[in-house]
Motif scaffolding. Structure first.
Motif, short mmCIF file in Angstrom:
data_model
loop_
_atom_site.label_atom_id
_atom_site.label_comp_id
_atom_site.label_asym_id
_atom_site.label_seq_id
_atom_site.Cartn_x
_atom_site.Cartn_y
_atom_site.Cartn_z
N PHE A 79 30.95 8.05 40.26
CA PHE A 79 32.02 7.61 41.32
C PHE A 79 31.32 7.36 42.59
O PHE A 79 31.64 6.40 43.38
CB PHE A 79 33.27 8.33 41.29
N GLU B 69 33.40 7.50 36.05
CA GLU B 69 33.87 8.48 36.32
C GLU B 69 32.88 9.60 36.92
O GLU B 69 33.02 10.32 38.10
CB GLU B 69 34.60 9.13 35.29
N TRP C 258 33.46 3.41 30.95
CA TRP C 258 34.46 4.23 32.17
C TRP C 258 33.91 5.67 32.35
O TRP C 258 33.96 6.32 33.42
CB TRP C 258 35.85 4.47 31.39
N GLN C 259 33.18 6.48 31.54
CA GLN C 259 32.67 7.74 31.93
C GLN C 259 31.56 7.48 32.57
O GLN C 259 31.42 8.44 33.50
CB GLN C 259 31.85 8.04 30.34
#
Length: 172
Positions: free
Chosen positions: A37, A34, A30-31
């Motif tokens: 992106f 993010e 997820w990091q």
């Protein structure tokens, strides 16, 4: 009672169980998502052996959660016989690409420092280092941008990441 270092060395201590390792990998994925992106393409590379398995796990998680066009590769760092050779498999055109370079444990930073030479020579757009465990004993100027767990250890202690059906991390 006090436990001697010798006693710790012969009795490994479980630092992360399978569920915790899985959660760390999910959080790291997820990091990555993010932080990148706006990218359309990412190359996820892992240093053989443990870093390669970690990069496979991250690659699979990113395929689930992201829109990226993903490529997975392995990085081999040969440090035998005074030779510092670095190669990537499969052979990729890295110029202008964003690369996440993964290793399971950051001990001194030498392996990642050597591995980065391949990407610098290839003129990548961006290179980030990711480690599951950061031991905080840097001898080389490598600072991972993404860390699963930062763990202060003594130089005599050893971290072992065991990947398999049940991923685990031990301190001995």
């Amino acid at each position: 009672p006090l436990i001697s270092n010798f006693a710790l060395m012969s009795n490994p201590i479980l630092i992360l169980n399978h569920t915790q390792v899985k959660h760390k990998i999910t959080r790291l994925a997820w990091q990555i998502y993010e932080q990148h992106f706006a990218e359309t393409e990412l190359i996820i590379c892992g240093v053989y052996n443990g870093g390669f398995v970690l990069s496979q796990r991250l690659f699979n998680k990113l395929k689930e959660i992201s829109h990226f066009n993903l490529t997975h590769a392995g990085v081999y760092v040969n440090r035998t016989g005074g030779m510092n050779e670095v190669s990537i498999e499969p052979d990729l055109d890295l110029k202008g690409k964003t690369v996440i370079l993964c290793d399971d444990v950051l001990h001194s930073g030498k392996t990642l420092a050597l591995a980065t030479t391949l990407f610098i020579k290839a003129d990548v757009k961006k290179l980030q280092c990711l480690v599951l465990i950061h031991r905080n004993h840097p001898n080389f100027p490598v600072h991972p941008a993404l860390v699963g767990l930062s763990l202060a250890t003594t130089l005599q202690e050893h971290i072992e990441v065991k990947f398999g059906q049940e991923d685990r991390v031990y301190l001995s």
